[in-house]
Design a protein around this motif. Structure first.
Motif, PDB file in Angstrom:
ATOM      1  N   TRP A 309       0.817  -1.210   0.000  1.00 38.98           N
ATOM      2  CA  TRP A 309       0.000   0.000   0.000  1.00 38.98           C
ATOM      3  C   TRP A 309       0.851   1.261   0.000  1.00 38.98           C
ATOM      4  N   GLY A 310       0.350   2.260  -0.702  1.00 32.57           N
ATOM      5  CA  GLY A 310       0.905   3.597  -0.670  1.00 32.57           C
ATOM      6  C   GLY A 310      -0.174   4.594  -0.289  1.00 32.57           C
ATOM      7  N   TYR A 311       0.048   5.846  -0.611  1.00 35.51           N
ATOM      8  CA  TYR A 311      -0.862   6.936  -0.261  1.00 35.51           C
ATOM      9  C   TYR A 311      -2.296   6.638  -0.705  1.00 35.51           C
ATOM     10  N   PHE A 312      -2.460   6.197  -1.937  1.00 30.04           N
ATOM     11  CA  PHE A 312      -3.806   6.018  -2.482  1.00 30.04           C
ATOM     12  C   PHE A 312      -4.522   4.840  -1.833  1.00 30.04           C
ATOM     13  N   GLU A 313      -3.810   3.753  -1.631  1.00 27.95           N
ATOM     14  CA  GLU A 313      -4.439   2.592  -1.001  1.00 27.95           C
ATOM     15  C   GLU A 313      -4.828   2.888   0.443  1.00 27.95           C
ATOM     16  N   ILE A 314      -3.956   3.603   1.163  1.00 29.85           N
ATOM     17  CA  ILE A 314      -4.277   3.947   2.549  1.00 29.85           C
ATOM     18  C   ILE A 314      -5.473   4.895   2.593  1.00 29.85           C
ATOM     19  N   ALA A 315      -5.539   5.816   1.657  1.00 30.16           N
ATOM     20  CA  ALA A 315      -6.694   6.712   1.592  1.00 30.16           C
ATOM     21  C   ALA A 315      -7.980   5.916   1.412  1.00 30.16           C
ATOM     22  N   GLU A 317      -8.520   2.543   1.699  1.00 27.48           N
ATOM     23  CA  GLU A 317      -8.751   1.386   2.564  1.00 27.48           C
ATOM     24  C   GLU A 317      -8.873   1.759   4.039  1.00 27.48           C
ATOM     25  N   ILE A 318      -8.363   2.940   4.434  1.00 28.60           N
ATOM     26  CA  ILE A 318      -8.360   3.334   5.840  1.00 28.60           C
ATOM     27  C   ILE A 318      -9.124   4.633   6.059  1.00 28.60           C
ATOM     28  N   ASN A 319      -8.635   5.730   5.511  1.00 27.50           N
ATOM     29  CA  ASN A 319      -9.220   7.039   5.833  1.00 27.50           C
ATOM     30  C   ASN A 319     -10.638   7.214   5.293  1.00 27.50           C
ATOM     31  N   MET A 320     -10.858   6.860   4.049  1.00 26.15           N
ATOM     32  CA  MET A 320     -12.181   7.080   3.463  1.00 26.15           C
ATOM     33  C   MET A 320     -13.275   6.256   4.141  1.00 26.15           C
ATOM     34  N   PRO A 321     -13.072   4.974   4.398  1.00 29.27           N
ATOM     35  CA  PRO A 321     -14.110   4.224   5.116  1.00 29.27           C
ATOM     36  C   PRO A 321     -14.408   4.802   6.497  1.00 29.27           C
ATOM     37  N   THR A 322     -13.372   5.288   7.190  1.00 29.77           N
ATOM     38  CA  THR A 322     -13.611   5.884   8.508  1.00 29.77           C
ATOM     39  C   THR A 322     -14.389   7.181   8.389  1.00 29.77           C
ATOM     40  N   PHE A 323     -14.034   8.030   7.436  1.00 28.69           N
ATOM     41  CA  PHE A 323     -14.763   9.289   7.288  1.00 28.69           C
ATOM     42  C   PHE A 323     -16.209   9.052   6.858  1.00 28.69           C
ATOM     43  N   GLU A 324     -16.458   8.018   6.063  1.00 27.34           N
ATOM     44  CA  GLU A 324     -17.851   7.680   5.736  1.00 27.34           C
ATOM     45  C   GLU A 324     -18.639   7.393   7.006  1.00 27.34           C
ATOM     46  N   ILE A 325     -18.001   6.713   7.949  1.00 22.73           N
ATOM     47  CA  ILE A 325     -18.678   6.348   9.198  1.00 22.73           C
ATOM     48  C   ILE A 325     -18.865   7.558  10.101  1.00 22.73           C
ATOM     49  N   VAL A 326     -17.793   8.316  10.338  1.00 19.66           N
ATOM     50  CA  VAL A 326     -17.892   9.423  11.297  1.00 19.66           C
ATOM     51  C   VAL A 326     -18.723  10.572  10.752  1.00 19.66           C
ATOM     52  N   LEU A 327     -18.880  10.654   9.427  1.00 21.38           N
ATOM     53  CA  LEU A 327     -19.731  11.669   8.813  1.00 21.38           C
ATOM     54  C   LEU A 327     -21.174  11.189   8.639  1.00 21.38           C
ATOM     55  N   ASP A 328     -21.445   9.952   9.016  1.00 21.17           N
ATOM     56  CA  ASP A 328     -22.754   9.341   8.746  1.00 21.17           C
ATOM     57  C   ASP A 328     -23.098   9.408   7.262  1.00 21.17           C
ATOM     58  N   ALA A 329     -22.072   9.174   6.438  1.00 18.67           N
ATOM     59  CA  ALA A 329     -22.274   9.209   4.992  1.00 18.67           C
ATOM     60  C   ALA A 329     -22.633   7.842   4.437  1.00 18.67           C
ATOM     61  N   ALA A 330     -22.335   6.784   5.178  1.00 18.16           N
ATOM     62  CA  ALA A 330     -22.624   5.421   4.730  1.00 18.16           C
ATOM     63  C   ALA A 330     -22.533   4.484   5.920  1.00 18.16           C
ATOM     64  N   GLU A 331     -23.174   3.343   5.797  1.00 22.01           N
ATOM     65  CA  GLU A 331     -23.046   2.311   6.810  1.00 22.01           C
ATOM     66  C   GLU A 331     -21.665   1.667   6.711  1.00 22.01           C
ATOM     67  N   PRO A 332     -21.097   1.245   7.825  1.00 25.61           N
ATOM     68  CA  PRO A 332     -19.771   0.624   7.757  1.00 25.61           C
ATOM     69  C   PRO A 332     -19.776  -0.621   6.881  1.00 25.61           C
ATOM     70  N   ASP A 333     -18.739  -0.766   6.062  1.00 26.03           N
ATOM     71  CA  ASP A 333     -18.542  -2.007   5.331  1.00 26.03           C
ATOM     72  C   ASP A 333     -18.324  -3.126   6.347  1.00 26.03           C
ATOM     73  N   PRO A 334     -19.000  -4.253   6.216  1.00 26.00           N
ATOM     74  CA  PRO A 334     -18.896  -5.314   7.235  1.00 26.00           C
ATOM     75  C   PRO A 334     -17.464  -5.787   7.478  1.00 26.00           C
ATOM     76  N   ASP A 335     -16.693  -5.962   6.405  1.00 30.31           N
ATOM     77  CA  ASP A 335     -15.317  -6.418   6.578  1.00 30.31           C
ATOM     78  C   ASP A 335     -14.472  -5.356   7.280  1.00 30.31           C
TER      79      ASP A 335
END
Length: 344
Positions: A309-315, A317-335
């Motif tokens: 992983w580099g910058y794009f993969e970390i964005a 796989e890590i940051n974007m899924p978390t921001f979706e959750i903390v922003l109430d933009a989407a339900e958490p991906d189960p995995d």
């Protein structure tokens, strides 16, 4: 470094040291003859650029792809590139390198000291300032007035994909100085990196446009204001300092509790490379149900390194899924939820 003689290649000081340690017989000039299988004698073979920060190492290795220039990350896997204090061997690596990719002055004190050592040593290491020409946010825009540093700036510009593109261009200019015959390849590779940064920008915009809230809380140091500024959200950090130190104060926890209660926050972010105890305490003592990972791309874990992983993969796989959750933009991906919810 001098020009190569026909049919030979001059070693950098780094290569000379390694060759000598390995028992290879070399002359005083540090040159070895090119073998019959050598693909050419251009003088960029063996050029090495070292980077002080994971993000710019990742950009630079992509820019240098399929050229003879090697890019190395000085920060060990598992460490955060901001608060790290390396041993003197790292400075020697910089002195021995053809180029040193850094984040500019006053961000990494060890890098500033190394740059001064290079100058004092009279080494020919070319300095590549990844933030050259980039206008930084004032600290007064990222913390309360009482905590702003006079004339201070927030250095975390690379979290903004638009500003990150300028750093890629700076890297192209710098690598072209040490290997000018590959400038066209660097520029072509940079176009691909910058195109992906444009794509990432669009993906970030979609997440914030889908958000049900515009205030989020991160149990982390103050590194994400560029995200908030670019996409129109308030990102409250636990620690208002710009460095990732273990310096959470009782006042920080009280402010966090007030923010969480005032905005009815149920999910928060927690920094991967910082202590998890504050996030756990907030989960236990407030209405927070879970915390999820965020990182300012300042380092990489063993697992991420294994995945390549580099910058794009970390964005993504890590940051974007978390921001979706903390922003109430989407339900958490189960995995993602199974792996990262209240991670240790």
């Amino acid at each position: 470094m001098g020009a190569n003689t026909p049919g030979s290649r001059c070693l950098s000081r780094r290569e000379f040291t390694l060759a000598s340690a390995g028992g290879l017989s070399v002359g005083l000039a540090g040159c070895i003859g090119s073998g019959s299988g050598d693909t050419g004698s251009n003088d960029s073979d063996g050029r090495v650029a070292v980077a002080s920060f994971f993000t710019f190492y990742d950009f630079a290795r992509k820019v240098a792809d399929e050229t003879p220039v090697t890019v190395e990350n000085l920060v060990p896997t598992g460490l955060h590139g901001h608060g790290w204090d390396p041993d003197p061997s790292i400075t020697r690596d910089i002195v021995d390198a053809d180029a040193f990719i850094n984040v500019g002055p006053e961000f990494q004190p060890w890098a500033d000291r190394a740059i001064q050592t290079v100058r004092d040593d009279g080494a020919n290491t070319h300095m590549i300032n990844a933030r050259e020409g980039i206008e930084l946010l004032d600290l007064v825009d990222t913390v309360g007035d009482e905590e702003a540093v006079e004339s201070g700036k927030d250095p975390h510009f690379w979290l903004d994909p638009g500003l990150a593109k300028r750093s890629v261009d700076n890297i192209v200019d710098g690598l072209s100085e040490i290997a000018p015959e590959h400038e066209s390849a660097f520029a072509t590779n940079a176009d691909s990196v910058n195109s992906e940064l444009d794509d990432l920008d669009t993906e970030w915009e979609a997440i914030f446009e889908a958000a049900e809230r515009d205030v989020v809380f991160l149990a982390a140091h103050n590194a994400f204001e560029y995200i908030g500024q670019r996409y129109g959200a308030t990102i409250q950090p636990l620690v208002t300092n710009l460095a990732a130190n273990d310096d959470v104060r009782p006042a920080d926890m009280r402010r966090a509790q007030d923010t969480i209660a005032g905005h009815d926050i149920r999910n928060i972010g927690a920094a991967v490379f910082e202590p998890r105890r504050p996030a756990q305490q907030l989960r236990d003592e407030t209405d927070v149900e879970a915390y999820y990972p965020v990182t300012p791309y300042a380092g990489i874990t063993e697992a991420w390194a294994d995945h390549g992983w580099g910058y794009f993969e970390i964005a993504r796989e890590i940051n974007m899924p978390t921001f979706e959750i903390v922003l109430d933009a989407a339900e958490p991906d189960p995995d993602f939820d199974a792996e990262w919810r209240n991670f240790e």
